[in-house]
Scaffold this active site. Structure first.
Site, PDB file in Angstrom:
ATOM      1  N   GLY A   1       0.838  -1.201   0.000  1.00 26.48           N
ATOM      2  CA  GLY A   1       0.000   0.000   0.000  1.00 26.48           C
ATOM      3  C   GLY A   1       0.872   1.250   0.000  1.00 26.48           C
TER       4      GLY A   1
ATOM      5  N   ARG B   1       0.682  -5.109  -5.863  1.00 26.52           N
ATOM      6  CA  ARG B   1       0.528  -6.312  -5.038  1.00 26.52           C
ATOM      7  C   ARG B   1       0.947  -7.450  -5.977  1.00 26.52           C
ATOM      8  NH1 ARG B   1      -0.824  -3.874  -0.053  1.00 26.52           N
ATOM      9  NH2 ARG B   1      -2.789  -2.759  -0.202  1.00 26.52           N
TER      10      ARG B   1
ATOM     11  N   ASP C   1       4.550  -4.461   6.085  1.00 25.37           N
ATOM     12  CA  ASP C   1       4.874  -5.785   6.603  1.00 25.37           C
ATOM     13  C   ASP C   1       5.127  -6.816   5.495  1.00 25.37           C
ATOM     14  OD1 ASP C   1       4.997  -7.439   8.990  1.00 25.37           O
ATOM     15  OD2 ASP C   1       3.222  -8.421   8.154  1.00 25.37           O
TER      16      ASP C   1
ATOM     17  N   THR D   1       4.301   2.670   5.456  1.00 30.58           N
ATOM     18  CA  THR D   1       2.907   2.217   5.402  1.00 30.58           C
ATOM     19  C   THR D   1       2.079   3.096   6.329  1.00 30.58           C
ATOM     20  OG1 THR D   1       1.349   0.473   6.085  1.00 30.58           O
ATOM     21  CG2 THR D   1       3.497   0.423   7.124  1.00 30.58           C
TER      22      THR D   1
ATOM     23  N   ASP E   1      -0.249   2.051   8.082  1.00 31.06           N
ATOM     24  CA  ASP E   1      -0.785   1.229   9.168  1.00 31.06           C
ATOM     25  C   ASP E   1       0.009   1.312  10.476  1.00 31.06           C
ATOM     26  OD1 ASP E   1      -2.644   0.369   7.297  1.00 31.06           O
ATOM     27  OD2 ASP E   1      -1.480  -1.409   6.744  1.00 31.06           O
TER      28      ASP E   1
ATOM     29  N   ASP F   1       2.314  -0.680  11.432  1.00 31.02           N
ATOM     30  CA  ASP F   1       2.214  -2.039  11.991  1.00 31.02           C
ATOM     31  C   ASP F   1       3.491  -2.866  11.836  1.00 31.02           C
ATOM     32  OD1 ASP F   1       2.164  -2.328   9.243  1.00 31.02           O
ATOM     33  OD2 ASP F   1       0.496  -3.736   9.203  1.00 31.02           O
TER      34      ASP F   1
ATOM     35  N   ARG G   1      -5.307  -1.946   8.657  1.00 34.18           N
ATOM     36  CA  ARG G   1      -5.239  -3.412   8.516  1.00 34.18           C
ATOM     37  C   ARG G   1      -5.463  -4.041   9.900  1.00 34.18           C
ATOM     38  NH1 ARG G   1      -0.909  -6.021   4.414  1.00 34.18           N
ATOM     39  NH2 ARG G   1      -2.267  -5.080   2.886  1.00 34.18           N
TER      40      ARG G   1
ATOM     41  N   LYS H   1     -24.621  15.900  26.265  1.00 40.48           N
ATOM     42  CA  LYS H   1     -23.948  15.743  24.965  1.00 40.48           C
ATOM     43  C   LYS H   1     -24.869  14.900  24.079  1.00 40.48           C
ATOM     44  CE  LYS H   1     -19.767  14.474  22.506  1.00 40.48           C
ATOM     45  NZ  LYS H   1     -18.391  13.986  22.510  1.00 40.48           N
TER      46      LYS H   1
END
Ligand code: ADP
Ligand code: F6P
Length: 320
Positions: free
Chosen positions: A11, A72, A103, A125, A127, A129, A171, A213
């Protein structure tokens, strides 16, 4: 060493171009030749490779996406394809490869390292991650995009006294949800790293209405479920006039933040400095604001990115 290759994979993330510039420029200024590889591992195997020029690099520093394109390419998980990639690199006289990606892309670099080809992973990325780094290039920009979107949603939620369930990317990681959720004063943040209780969230929203609220914002990480699924479950516990929104790929694009550009500059240059010292087979990153390099095989096989779940407790202490 005379010649290095650079590719972006997986990505795309804002700041990848700033990393490409830093890697290529740092290499060129040290007397190396930098070769760009288009379309990630696919372009590598197909030999879609070109010599980069120093004059063309500064203008890409503020551009989102990746000028080297991405792809990809599941075939790269096969040993045969990886060896073909090494054959192509050898043919072009490329002696080390710098991979900017997430990753999955890191696993490609790990495999090349296992087959004896010197590869370095630069974390890119949205993410956040990847093990071996506190932050990835692109995360800050994506989190800022998500925050801005949540701010806008808060405006309309307030006007119409509605509850919005907003799904953000990441992800399997909840980092974008956590950071944007705190920044936009979310009433609840739902991430894969922590159990959640929809009934308790619904009760809190009902209680909020009684206490003054009359609107709400719930940020859900895509790794948990979709906004639509969450909304459907939430609606079983009350009438919130709720709406589900998915931010999706808007989080991936746009002008990289200063923070992402500087991170990209630091990490990109560091990759080259390590290669010049004769090192390789590394995952590089930033830890406590210091550049760090760890063995890419050990990092991927034995470590996991740690999302700072204490931010969830923080949100519970400061929300309405
Ligand atoms: P990201 O790098 O953002 O996590 P992907 O998971 O799609 O994105 O991975 C990007 C690419 O990295 C894949 O399309 C594939 O070419 C390569 N890749 C992913 N997993 C592996 C693996 N286990 N071994 C070798 N290459 C891999
Ligand atoms: O890894 C980056 C990412 O944007 C994830 O947050 C998301 O799950 C995925 O990629 C989306 O992939 P695609 O671009 O193939 O839809």
């Amino acid at each position: 060493m005379k010649r290095i290759g650079i590719l972006t994979s997986g990505g795309d993330a804002a700041g990848m171009n700033a990393a490409v510039r830093a890697i290529a420029r740092s290499a060129m200024n040290a007397g190396l030749e930098a070769y760009g590889i288009n379309y990630g591992y696919k372009g590598l195997v197909e030999g879609n490779i070109f010599k980069m020029e120093s004059t063309k690099l500064d203008e890409i520093v503020n551009r989102g996406g990746t000028i080297l394109y991405s792809a990809r390419y599941p075939e790269f998980a096969e040993k045969e394809t990886q060896l073909k990639g090494i054959e192509v690199l050898n043919k072009f006289g490329i002696e080390a490869l710098v991979v900017i990606g997430g990753d999955g892309s890191y696993h490609g670099a790990e495999k090349l390292t296992m087959h004896g080809f010197n590869s370095i992973g630069v974390p890119g990325t949205i993410d956040n991650d990847i093990p071996g780094t506190d932050f990835t290039i692109g995360f800050d920009t994506a989190a800022n995009v998500a925050t801005e979107a949540l701010d806008r949603i808060n405006d309309t939620a307030t006007s119409h006294q509605r509850v919005f369930v907003v799904e953000v990317m990441g992800r399997g990681a909840g980092d974008i949800a956590l950071w944007s959720g705190i920044a936009a004063a979310a009433d609840a943040i739902v991430i894969p790293e922590r159990e959640y209780d929809i009934e308790a969230i619904a009760n809190k929203l009902t209680e909020n209405r009684k206490n003054g609220k009359d609107h709400g914002l719930i940020v859900v990480a895509e790794g948990v479920m979709t906004a639509a699924e969450f909304k459907e479950k939430l609606d079983q516990y009350g009438d919130f006039d709720s709406r589900a929104v998915t931010l999706a790929h808007v989080q991936r694009g746009g002008v990289p933040t200063t923070k992402d550009r500087v991170l990209a500059a630091r990490l990109g240059d560091y990759a080259i400095q390590l290669l010049l010292e004769g090192k390789g087979g590394l995952a590089i990153g930033i830890h406590d604001n210091k550049l760090v390099a760890t063995d890419i095989i050990d990092t991927l096989e034995n470590h996991k990115h740690q999302t700072d779940v204490s931010l969830l407790d923080l949100n519970d202490r400061i929300r309405f």
